[in-house]
Design a protein around this motif. Structure first.
Motif, PDB file in Angstrom:
ATOM      1  N   UNK A  60       0.446  -1.190   0.108  1.00 21.18           N
ATOM      2  CA  UNK A  60       0.284  -0.236  -0.129  1.00 21.18           C
ATOM      3  C   UNK A  60       0.761   0.645   0.010  1.00 21.18           C
ATOM      4  N   UNK A  61       1.939   1.505   0.555  1.00 18.23           N
ATOM      5  CA  UNK A  61       2.863   2.387   0.711  1.00 18.23           C
ATOM      6  C   UNK A  61       3.574   2.733  -0.694  1.00 18.23           C
ATOM      7  N   UNK A  62       4.204   1.879  -0.946  1.00 14.86           N
ATOM      8  CA  UNK A  62       4.144   1.737  -2.245  1.00 14.86           C
ATOM      9  C   UNK A  62       3.653   1.583  -3.215  1.00 14.86           C
ATOM     10  N   UNK A  63       2.262   1.733  -3.660  1.00 14.56           N
ATOM     11  CA  UNK A  63       1.298   1.962  -4.417  1.00 14.56           C
ATOM     12  C   UNK A  63       0.741   3.763  -3.879  1.00 14.56           C
ATOM     13  N   UNK A  64       0.816   4.399  -3.110  1.00 15.50           N
ATOM     14  CA  UNK A  64       0.173   5.189  -3.129  1.00 15.50           C
ATOM     15  C   UNK A  64       1.241   6.597  -3.075  1.00 15.50           C
ATOM     16  N   UNK A  65       2.830   6.228  -2.418  1.00 20.44           N
ATOM     17  CA  UNK A  65       3.959   6.882  -2.701  1.00 20.44           C
ATOM     18  C   UNK A  65       3.901   6.710  -4.920  1.00 20.44           C
ATOM     19  N   UNK A  66       3.967   5.501  -5.122  1.00 18.18           N
ATOM     20  CA  UNK A  66       4.110   6.440  -6.416  1.00 18.18           C
ATOM     21  C   UNK A  66       3.452   6.993  -7.629  1.00 18.18           C
ATOM     22  N   UNK A  67       1.728   6.169  -7.408  1.00 14.37           N
ATOM     23  CA  UNK A  67       0.466   7.352  -8.089  1.00 14.37           C
ATOM     24  C   UNK A  67       0.562   8.628  -7.297  1.00 14.37           C
ATOM     25  N   UNK A  68       0.656   9.210  -5.977  1.00 13.39           N
ATOM     26  CA  UNK A  68       1.276  10.430  -5.632  1.00 13.39           C
ATOM     27  C   UNK A  68       2.213  11.364  -6.655  1.00 13.39           C
ATOM     28  N   UNK A  83       3.155  10.281  -9.849  1.00 14.42           N
ATOM     29  CA  UNK A  83       2.536  10.473 -10.524  1.00 14.42           C
ATOM     30  C   UNK A  83       1.504  11.775 -10.829  1.00 14.42           C
ATOM     31  N   UNK A  84       1.484  12.149  -9.471  1.00 10.45           N
ATOM     32  CA  UNK A  84       0.061  13.480 -10.345  1.00 10.45           C
ATOM     33  C   UNK A  84      -1.395  13.106  -9.586  1.00 10.45           C
ATOM     34  N   UNK A  85      -1.770  12.203  -9.436  1.00 15.58           N
ATOM     35  CA  UNK A  85      -3.113  11.401  -9.051  1.00 15.58           C
ATOM     36  C   UNK A  85      -3.596  12.694  -8.266  1.00 15.58           C
ATOM     37  N   UNK A  86      -5.257  12.883  -8.643  1.00 14.79           N
ATOM     38  CA  UNK A  86      -6.114  13.800  -7.728  1.00 14.79           C
ATOM     39  C   UNK A  86      -6.060  13.188  -5.908  1.00 14.79           C
ATOM     40  N   UNK A  87      -6.640  13.851  -5.161  1.00 16.62           N
ATOM     41  CA  UNK A  87      -6.664  13.537  -4.545  1.00 16.62           C
ATOM     42  C   UNK A  87      -7.526  12.453  -4.008  1.00 16.62           C
ATOM     43  N   UNK A  88      -8.699  12.609  -4.805  1.00 17.68           N
ATOM     44  CA  UNK A  88      -9.803  11.378  -4.626  1.00 17.68           C
ATOM     45  C   UNK A  88      -9.259  10.355  -4.828  1.00 17.68           C
ATOM     46  N   UNK A  89      -7.484   9.762  -5.661  1.00 20.14           N
ATOM     47  CA  UNK A  89      -7.340   8.832  -5.816  1.00 20.14           C
ATOM     48  C   UNK A  89      -6.958   7.975  -4.911  1.00 20.14           C
ATOM     49  N   UNK A  90      -6.757   8.351  -3.588  1.00 18.85           N
ATOM     50  CA  UNK A  90      -6.264   7.734  -2.179  1.00 18.85           C
ATOM     51  C   UNK A  90      -7.500   6.739  -1.832  1.00 18.85           C
TER      52      UNK A  90
END
Length: 365
Positions: free
Chosen positions: A295-303, A305-312
């Motif tokens: 989860x940490x790797x995924x959230x850090x990576x998509x963050x 990459x510029x993901x929107x706040x609702x992606x989390x």
């Protein structure tokens, strides 16, 4: 001339290389996924993701969710759920700030009092679930709401702000210190996971808790004190969210009455997803750590990459659904494997063990 094979020989053939490969994939697939995510994000973000600073920041940001996920895992072992952990985290960190900033207590005494208080609250959760015979979902949701009310009452709906000189440096150092260039909270996670692994996998207390989670009726019949051990599990959860509250106060250095609930969903995602790794079909500490790492790797990576706040929340919610589905599948597969093994060794149909109480995956040791 016809030849016949014994059930044991058929079992050996069914558990040959293919069965071993399937077990290996089931146990370590999540570890492989973590490695794959690191590789993908390192290629996509070569200047920001595979750096020491990013590793340090990721470990620091996700240590408290990891601690809370380990706390959520403990009642799941006994077939129960503690939905109060997020509310308890919020109350614990607010109590730390209140006692240090407004009451003038020394911070070591505050830490001890909050951790012990969390243990007592967790034990009360267990008493309500076991002796009032209220489903753990409902009981802990109710007690969590009461904790949220206490949090609002203590803070009067506002934030607790430290004086201009700030909090004691020795207190904030319990979160901000680095060891071997890695944040100290990461070592708390490893120490807690090791302690829970020892408790659950190597001591009779943990083994009895697994039996309770797998089949409470059978546990009663063999003389295991199910009520007492379930209360122990909730008390352990309370101790851990009290400890997490201390860490959260040291990290944020401000009392925020609404912060705890944000940690509830990630904690359960980590605990449930962790039951599909290392020992598929049963909650376990090492699997929970691996799940939180994914989860940490995924959230850090998509963050990055510029993901929107609702992606989390989308990521957490989707992962929770996947985790519950995989946990159920792993439990059913583990049960089927146990039945085949029993038939192969005795030649008689076994008594099927139902899945865990309150709808949780079966987790017999």
């Amino acid at each position: 001339m016809t030849t016949s094979s014994s059930p044991r020989s058929r079992l050996k053939r069914s558990s040959g290389p293919g069965g071993s490969a399937a077990h290996f994939i089931g146990a370590y697939g999540l570890v492989a996924l973590a490695a794959l995510l690191v590789l993908v994000f390192s290629i996509a973000l070569p200047h920001t993701f595979p750096t020491p600073d990013n590793l340090s920041a990721t470990l620091s940001n996700h240590s408290i969710p990891a601690v809370l996920a380990l706390g959520a895992m403990v009642p799941i072992v006994t077939g129960k759920f503690d939905l109060s952990i997020g509310f308890g985290l919020g109350l614990a960190h607010v109590m730390v700030m209140q006692l240090v900033v407004n009451e003038g207590w020394t911070w070591p005494l505050v830490c001890l009092a909050v951790i012990l208080g969390g243990t007592v609250v967790g034990a009360l959760n267990g008493v309500i679930v076991e002796f009032a015979r209220i489903d753990s979902f409902i009981a802990t949701l109710g007690t969590g709401s009461i904790m949220l009310a206490f949090t609002g009452w203590i803070t009067n709906g506002g934030r607790i702000v430290p004086p201009p000189q700030g909090l004691p440096a020795a207190f904030t150092d319990i979160y901000g210190t680095k060891v071997f260039d890695l944040p100290l909270p990461a070592f708390y996670v490893l120490a807690l996971a090791a302690a829970l692994w020892l408790l659950l996998e190597r001591l009779p207390l943990g083994r009895h808790m697994y039996v309770i989670g797998s089949n409470p009726r059978a546990a009663d019949l063999v003389g295991i004190p199910t009520h007492r051990y379930s209360i122990y599990a909730f008390a352990g959860s309370g101790l851990i969210f009290g400890f997490a509250g201390v860490l959260l106060a040291a990290q944020q250095q401000i009392g925020n009455p609404s912060v705890g609930i944000d940690y509830l969903l990630p904690a359960f995602v980590g605990a449930l997803l962790g039951s599909t790794a290392i020992k598929p079909g049963r909650p376990n500490a090492l699997g929970t750590v691996v799940a939180v790492a994914v989860l940490a790797i995924g959230l850090t990576g998509i963050g990055q990459l510029g993901a929107q706040f609702w992606v989390v929340p989308l990521f957490n919610g989707g992962t929770l659904l996947i985790a519950v589905g995989l946990a159920g599948y792993s439990a059913r597969r583990r049960l089927r494997t146990g039945i085949v093994a029993d038939r192969g060794s005795t030649g008689t149909p076994p008594t099927a063990v139902p899945e865990g109480g309150n709808g949780t995956p079966g987790n017999a040791p």
